[in-house]
Design an enzyme around this catalytic site. Structure first.
Site, mmCIF file in Angstrom:
data_model
loop_
_atom_site.group_PDB
_atom_site.id
_atom_site.type_symbol
_atom_site.label_atom_id
_atom_site.label_comp_id
_atom_site.label_asym_id
_atom_site.label_seq_id
_atom_site.Cartn_x
_atom_site.Cartn_y
_atom_site.Cartn_z
ATOM 1 N NE ARG A 146 47.932 100.036 122.405
ATOM 2 C CZ ARG A 146 47.105 99.136 121.864
ATOM 3 N NH1 ARG A 146 46.372 99.481 120.809
ATOM 4 N NH2 ARG A 146 47.010 97.923 122.355
ATOM 5 C CE LYS A 170 51.380 98.649 121.941
ATOM 6 N NZ LYS A 170 51.854 98.030 123.182
ATOM 7 C CG HIS A 237 49.504 104.335 128.520
ATOM 8 N ND1 HIS A 237 49.238 104.222 127.178
ATOM 9 C CD2 HIS A 237 49.610 103.059 128.985
ATOM 10 C CE1 HIS A 237 49.204 102.950 126.838
ATOM 11 N NE2 HIS A 237 49.417 102.222 127.910
ATOM 12 N NE ARG A 240 45.821 101.550 126.062
ATOM 13 C CZ ARG A 240 45.120 100.840 125.181
ATOM 14 N NH1 ARG A 240 44.124 101.398 124.522
ATOM 15 N NH2 ARG A 240 45.417 99.568 124.957
ATOM 16 C CG HIS A 263 44.949 94.766 125.985
ATOM 17 N ND1 HIS A 263 44.516 94.951 127.284
ATOM 18 C CD2 HIS A 263 45.774 95.818 125.725
ATOM 19 C CE1 HIS A 263 45.037 96.050 127.775
ATOM 20 N NE2 HIS A 263 45.809 96.600 126.855
ATOM 21 C CE1 TYR A 272 44.013 99.381 133.149
ATOM 22 C CE2 TYR A 272 44.003 97.662 131.495
ATOM 23 C CZ TYR A 272 44.430 98.895 131.938
ATOM 24 O OH TYR A 272 45.286 99.642 131.167
#
Length: 301
Positions: A146, A170, A237, A240, A263, A272
């Site tokens: 990220r 995150k 992004h 990514r 994630h 995806y």
């Protein structure tokens, strides 16, 4: 009804310190509700019912209003009713429990493999900025970082001999990611130049004055590389997304891609699979004899 809206917006402006932009959005949303109420011959907020709110949302949806706009409209209406209830002017909320229709999930934009190689195999200027930017691009695509992860990256998080990088994602969750050969080579070329700038801290990516690059600076450099090498705007992004899609296309291992991306929910990664299906459908249309025959017959007509 207008007087209650004016009082509510004044409350938001003076007591909640909301921005003019947000207040303008609330004013438009609630103005639309009042216009609907006028057509419904509903002259007081206390008279508006849930069935009418659902009708309003359905009408706006049919007219092409986006799911996001309708969700904001409902949020504006619920905020008004919270205020009216607190002020003792109303005792119900007709928007409670009503959700906006779900919009189509947007698939992220990405580069196909050839375009990604075109970007990364372009000529690298043999100077500070050229090597730094190449290392950033390679690391974005190699490891799926990220933007915030790359900006916050420190030298002690790199283990180039082992081909690994440790990032903080995150929720302060750490994960260790592989770094591909091309990215390792780009970083090995960049780090000696970085040292010459007398860095202010341990940041991997710094300016010529030795200061850590911020998110906006990285976005600008990536965008400029996209224009220079591909003739298109590019953002971190997108690299990514390209990493994730190309990994899934090659491995078909959704769980591993989830781990690489960091994630928490595999449902986020499943976007995806749709991208991969689009690629497979395109290959099918181009390669399958029946598909090709249909296309050729259409051209003959």
């Amino acid at each position: 009804m207008q007087s209650e809206v004016d009082a509510y917006l004044s409350h938001l402006r003076n007591e909640r310190q909301m921005s003019a932009h947000t207040l303008d959005a609330y004013w438009r949303d609630l103005g639309l509700v009042m216009a609907f109420c006028e057509k419904q011959q509903c002259s007081a907020w206390g008279a508006l019912r849930s069935a009418q709110v659902r009708q309003l949302i359905a009408e706006q949806h049919r007219q092409g209003k986006s799911s996001r706009s309708l969700a904001r409209l409902l949020s504006s209406l619920r905020g008004l009713y919270r205020y009216l209830n607190q002020e003792g002017r109303c005792d119900h909320d007709p928007a409670a429990g009503i959700s906006a229709p779900k919009g189509e999930k947007r698939l992220p934009r990405l580069l196909d493999t050839d375009r990604a190689m075109q970007l990364l195999d372009g000529g690298v200027e043999d100077d500070f900025i050229g090597h730094r930017d190449q290392a950033m691009l390679e690391l974005f695509y190699s490891s799926g970082l990220r933007l915030a992860e790359l900006v916050g990256l420190n030298v002690d998080q790199l283990d180039l001999p082992a081909g690994l990088v440790q990032v903080q994602g995150k929720g302060n969750k750490e994960r260790v990611l592989p770094v591909g050969r091309k990215a390792r080579e780009a970083l090995e070329a960049w780090l000696p130049l970085r040292a010459l700038s007398n860095p202010a801290d341990g940041a991997v990516f710094v300016s010529q004055q030795g200061r850590r690059l911020g998110a906006r600076a990285v976005q600008l450099r990536v965008r400029q590389a996209g224009v220079r090498e591909l003739g298109q705007h590019l953002h971190p992004h997108m690299l990514r997304h390209s990493f994730a899609s190309h990994m899934l296309e090659s491995s078909q291992d959704l769980r591993s891609v989830q781990e690489l991306l960091g994630h928490a929910d595999i449902g986020t990664t499943q976007i995806y699979t749709h991208l991969d299906f689009q690629h497979l459908a395109k290959v099918y249309d181009q390669a399958h004899p029946r598909a090709k025959r249909k296309q050729s017959s259409e051209h003959e007509q």
